[in-house]
Design a protein around this motif. Structure first.
Motif, PDB file in Angstrom:
ATOM      1  N   THR A 103      33.635  17.924 -11.714  1.00 24.65           N
ATOM      2  CA  THR A 103      32.250  18.296 -11.452  1.00 24.65           C
ATOM      3  C   THR A 103      31.291  17.143 -11.718  1.00 24.65           C
ATOM      4  O   THR A 103      30.132  17.195 -11.294  1.00 24.65           O
ATOM      5  CB  THR A 103      31.824  19.515 -12.291  1.00 24.65           C
TER       6      THR A 103
ATOM      7  N   THR B   2      33.369  19.453   2.720  1.00 20.33           N
ATOM      8  CA  THR B   2      32.767  20.215   1.637  1.00 20.33           C
ATOM      9  C   THR B   2      32.878  19.394   0.356  1.00 20.33           C
ATOM     10  O   THR B   2      33.534  18.353   0.340  1.00 20.33           O
ATOM     11  CB  THR B   2      33.440  21.592   1.466  1.00 20.33           C
ATOM     12  N   GLN B   3      32.227  19.866  -0.703  1.00 19.88           N
ATOM     13  CA  GLN B   3      32.281  19.168  -1.982  1.00 19.88           C
ATOM     14  C   GLN B   3      32.612  20.175  -3.085  1.00 19.88           C
ATOM     15  O   GLN B   3      32.234  21.347  -3.000  1.00 19.88           O
ATOM     16  CB  GLN B   3      30.953  18.480  -2.287  1.00 19.88           C
ATOM     17  N   VAL B   4      33.348  19.738  -4.085  1.00 22.05           N
ATOM     18  CA  VAL B   4      33.724  20.619  -5.187  1.00 22.05           C
ATOM     19  C   VAL B   4      32.620  20.568  -6.239  1.00 22.05           C
ATOM     20  O   VAL B   4      32.387  19.536  -6.858  1.00 22.05           O
ATOM     21  CB  VAL B   4      35.068  20.190  -5.803  1.00 22.05           C
ATOM     22  N   ARG B   5      31.958  21.710  -6.437  1.00 24.51           N
ATOM     23  CA  ARG B   5      30.882  21.791  -7.418  1.00 24.51           C
ATOM     24  C   ARG B   5      31.167  22.813  -8.514  1.00 24.51           C
ATOM     25  O   ARG B   5      30.680  22.678  -9.631  1.00 24.51           O
ATOM     26  CB  ARG B   5      29.561  22.153  -6.717  1.00 24.51           C
ATOM     27  N   ASP B   6      31.934  23.831  -8.182  1.00 29.88           N
ATOM     28  CA  ASP B   6      32.206  24.908  -9.137  1.00 29.88           C
ATOM     29  C   ASP B   6      33.709  25.016  -9.381  1.00 29.88           C
ATOM     30  O   ASP B   6      34.505  24.907  -8.449  1.00 29.88           O
ATOM     31  CB  ASP B   6      31.694  26.248  -8.595  1.00 29.88           C
ATOM     32  N   VAL B   7      34.076  25.249 -10.622  1.00 31.87           N
ATOM     33  CA  VAL B   7      35.489  25.415 -10.974  1.00 31.87           C
ATOM     34  C   VAL B   7      35.641  26.654 -11.851  1.00 31.87           C
ATOM     35  O   VAL B   7      34.701  27.091 -12.507  1.00 31.87           O
ATOM     36  CB  VAL B   7      36.049  24.188 -11.713  1.00 31.87           C
TER      37      VAL B   7
ATOM     38  N   GLN C 260      31.969  15.421  -8.016  1.00 30.08           N
ATOM     39  CA  GLN C 260      32.064  16.287  -6.853  1.00 30.08           C
ATOM     40  C   GLN C 260      32.952  15.687  -5.754  1.00 30.08           C
ATOM     41  O   GLN C 260      32.461  15.045  -4.820  1.00 30.08           O
ATOM     42  CB  GLN C 260      30.667  16.606  -6.303  1.00 30.08           C
TER      43      GLN C 260
END
Length: 201
Positions: free
Chosen positions: A174, A188-193, A177
Motif C-alpha cells: 500500500t 488497476t492499482q492495489v490500494r486496499d488489502v 500501490q
C-alpha cells in the motif's frame, strides 16, 4: 456466452485478457551481449516457486529486427540473466512508454527518462527507484504452442526493496500501490488489502 477460441468470439475485442485479471506486471530489464540495455513490461508474469525463489514471464510476439521473438528474450538468450522491476502506480506513464515496439538500438531507460542502477548479483541494469527488484539467473526458456510464444523462467539471486516500502519488517504494497494489468487498455492499482488465515495454519 460460450465460445471456442479456435472458432473466434464474435466480440469487438478479445475477452481473454479481461477474464484473467488482475495480472502483475513484470518490468523486465535485460542487457545484450553488446552491452546495450533494454526495459519492457510483460503482464504474463508471476512468481512460481519459493525455494529457491523463481519467477517467470512470457513473451508472445516478435519484432522484425529480432527474428522469432522480442528484445527481452533475445538478450536473455545471449547473457542468461534478467531483472524484474516492480511497477508502482506513480511509474505508469514511464512503464507505458517502454511498452512500444522500439528498435533494438533504442535504450528504453533513456527514452522514458528512467534512472538506472547496476544489479548486485548479475550483469544487468535495474530501475533504480522501483519499489522492488528481483535479480534473476535464467533457468530455462520454454517454447509454447503458437508463433513467438516463449516462457522464460529464472531463479532469483538478489532482492532489492525500497526502504519506504518496509513497515515493521514487512514489505507493504500500500506504500507504493502496485500497478496491475486488466483487459483491453485497462489497468488497476492495489490500494486496499485484507487478510485471511489459511485452515490449519
Amino acid at each position: 456466452m460460450f465460445y471456442r477460441p479456435a472458432d473466434g468470439h464474435d466480440l469487438p475485442h478479445n475477452p481473454f485478457n479481461a477474464i484473467v485479471t488482475p495480472r502483475p506486471i513484470g518490468w523486465i530489464s535485460t542487457r545484450g551481449a553488446d552491452g546495450s540495455d533494454n526495459l519492457a513490461p510483460y503482464s504474463f508474469f508471476n512468481a512460481v516457486a519459493y525455494v529457491p525463489p523463481q519467477v517467470m514471464f512470457a513473451s508472445t510476439s516478435s519484432k522484425a529486427d529480432r527474428g522469432d521473438t522480442k528484445d527481452s528474450v533475445a538478450n536473455i538468450r545471449e547473457t542468461g540473466v534478467f531483472c524484474v522491476n516492480v511497477v508502482e502506480y506513480a511509474a505508469r506513464d514511464a512503464m507505458n512508454e517502454t511498452s512500444g515496439p522500439w528498435d533494438k538500438t533504442i535504450d528504453e531507460f533513456t527514452k522514458a527518462g528512467i534512472e538506472r542502477a547496476e544489479c548486485d548479483t548479475i550483469a544487468c541494469a535495474r530501475v533504480a527507484h522501483a519499489p522492488a527488484n528481483l535479480e534473476c539467473k535464467l533457468t530455462q526458456i520454454v517454447q509454447l504452442p503458437g508463433a513467438a510464444n516463449f516462457a522464460v523462467f529464472g531463479e532469483v539471486t538478489g532482492v532489492h526493496m525500497r526502504d519506504d516500502c518496509m513497515v515493521d519488517g514487512m514489505f507493504d504494497v500500500t506504500k507504493f500501490q502496485p500497478l496491475a494489468r486488466l483487459g483491453y487498455k485497462d489497468y488497476t492499482q492495489v490500494r486496499d488489502v485484507f487478510s485471511l488465515t489459511r485452515p490449519g495454519a
